[in-house]
Design a protein around this motif. Structure first.
Motif, PDB file in Angstrom:
ATOM      1  N   ASP A 183      49.169  25.075  15.023  1.00 30.22           N
ATOM      2  CA  ASP A 183      49.695  24.664  13.640  1.00 30.22           C
ATOM      3  C   ASP A 183      49.952  23.243  13.415  1.00 30.22           C
ATOM      4  O   ASP A 183      50.974  22.889  12.641  1.00 30.22           O
ATOM      5  CB  ASP A 183      50.573  25.783  13.152  1.00 30.22           C
ATOM      6  N   THR A 184      49.665  22.639  14.482  1.00 29.30           N
ATOM      7  CA  THR A 184      50.115  21.046  14.453  1.00 29.30           C
ATOM      8  C   THR A 184      49.908  20.502  13.094  1.00 29.30           C
ATOM      9  O   THR A 184      48.422  20.582  12.773  1.00 29.30           O
ATOM     10  CB  THR A 184      49.434  20.110  15.867  1.00 29.30           C
ATOM     11  N   THR A 206      46.291  17.671   7.454  1.00 31.81           N
ATOM     12  CA  THR A 206      45.474  19.044   7.996  1.00 31.81           C
ATOM     13  C   THR A 206      46.599  19.774   8.663  1.00 31.81           C
ATOM     14  O   THR A 206      47.465  19.690   9.083  1.00 31.81           O
ATOM     15  CB  THR A 206      44.534  18.577   8.559  1.00 31.81           C
ATOM     16  N   HIS A 207      45.768  21.093   8.984  1.00 32.98           N
ATOM     17  CA  HIS A 207      46.394  22.112   9.824  1.00 32.98           C
ATOM     18  C   HIS A 207      45.497  22.040  11.314  1.00 32.98           C
ATOM     19  O   HIS A 207      44.496  22.631  11.279  1.00 32.98           O
ATOM     20  CB  HIS A 207      46.159  23.401   9.205  1.00 32.98           C
ATOM     21  N   LEU A 249      42.873  22.002   5.515  1.00 38.09           N
ATOM     22  CA  LEU A 249      44.195  21.302   5.320  1.00 38.09           C
ATOM     23  C   LEU A 249      45.008  22.425   5.548  1.00 38.09           C
ATOM     24  O   LEU A 249      45.056  23.385   5.826  1.00 38.09           O
ATOM     25  CB  LEU A 249      43.781  21.071   3.623  1.00 38.09           C
ATOM     26  N   ALA A 250      46.683  21.801   5.293  1.00 44.78           N
ATOM     27  CA  ALA A 250      47.594  22.591   5.503  1.00 44.78           C
ATOM     28  C   ALA A 250      47.354  23.945   4.580  1.00 44.78           C
ATOM     29  O   ALA A 250      48.007  25.007   4.943  1.00 44.78           O
ATOM     30  CB  ALA A 250      48.819  21.909   5.128  1.00 44.78           C
ATOM     31  N   ASN A 251      46.729  23.873   3.414  1.00 47.11           N
ATOM     32  CA  ASN A 251      46.901  25.068   2.429  1.00 47.11           C
ATOM     33  C   ASN A 251      45.497  25.832   2.703  1.00 47.11           C
ATOM     34  O   ASN A 251      45.339  26.875   2.048  1.00 47.11           O
ATOM     35  CB  ASN A 251      46.787  24.746   1.051  1.00 47.11           C
ATOM     36  N   LYS A 307      44.236  15.368  -1.801  1.00 47.09           N
ATOM     37  CA  LYS A 307      44.803  16.892  -2.150  1.00 47.09           C
ATOM     38  C   LYS A 307      43.667  17.721  -2.614  1.00 47.09           C
ATOM     39  O   LYS A 307      43.045  17.140  -3.329  1.00 47.09           O
ATOM     40  CB  LYS A 307      45.975  16.991  -2.909  1.00 47.09           C
ATOM     41  N   SER A 308      43.826  19.053  -2.316  1.00 49.48           N
ATOM     42  CA  SER A 308      42.598  19.831  -2.735  1.00 49.48           C
ATOM     43  C   SER A 308      43.248  20.446  -3.774  1.00 49.48           C
ATOM     44  O   SER A 308      44.458  20.790  -3.998  1.00 49.48           O
ATOM     45  CB  SER A 308      42.060  20.857  -1.433  1.00 49.48           C
ATOM     46  N   VAL A 309      42.602  21.124  -4.716  1.00 51.20           N
ATOM     47  CA  VAL A 309      42.916  22.089  -5.690  1.00 51.20           C
ATOM     48  C   VAL A 309      42.335  23.541  -5.433  1.00 51.20           C
ATOM     49  O   VAL A 309      41.097  23.660  -5.657  1.00 51.20           O
ATOM     50  CB  VAL A 309      42.346  21.574  -6.933  1.00 51.20           C
TER      51      VAL A 309
END
Length: 169
Positions: free
Chosen positions: A70-71, A89-90, A134-136, A164-166
């Protein structure tokens, strides 16, 4: 006419064998000269024993840094020399040329082999590029011969906007 062809053939055969002998004789002399040169170079400038394994330490530290789950990572995308933006990013990006299975199965009894299917059962190569999450959780792949990326575990001073993503579900 047959006699002329026979004489020319004999001449060519004799010339080829003489050329081969001189070539192999010279190869031995060249190898001897290379060995002497190598000995002189190592005698004049021996390989020093080192105690600072800086490149090895860098690889060690790099591996430890990216081995943390999870860096958060910042991936800057370039097309040619222009930075078009960055993603948070994740985890770090991975090459689209990385696989979970070997690309080829090589048989131990010979150097021949056969192409292996990828984990999705397909064959072939991927376009060059990078993929990441991505983080999401959104999956992103940037591919193509003109696309490159720079990634870091902290924001960099590059003039770029965050992409950013939607994500809708």
């Amino acid at each position: 006419m047959k006699r002329l062809i026979l004489i020319i053939s004999a001449f060519l055969l004799l010339s080829a064998s003489t050329f081969g002998q001189s070539l192999f004789g010279n190869a031995s002399k060249i190898a001897d000269a290379q060995e002497k040169l190598e000995y002189n170079a190592f005698t004049a400038y021996p390989v020093p024993l080192t105690g600072n394994f800086l490149e090895r330490k860098l690889i060690y530290d790099w591996t430890k840094r990216w081995n943390v789950p999870d860096t958060v990572c910042y991936v800057y995308i370039f097309i040619g020399s222009s930075c078009i933006g960055y993603f948070v990013t994740h985890g770090k990006p991975a090459s689209t040329q990385s696989y979970l299975l070997p690309e080829y199965l090589v048989y131990s009894s010979s150097s021949e082999g056969r192409q292996s299917p990828d984990v999705d059962g397909t064959y072939g190569t991927n376009n060059p590029g990078y993929r990441f999450f991505l983080a999401n959780g959104t999956a992103v792949e940037c591919s193509g011969t003109m696309v490159s990326c720079v990634y870091s575990d902290a924001p960099l001073s590059l003039s770029a906007v965050e992409i950013k993503s939607v994500k809708s579900k």
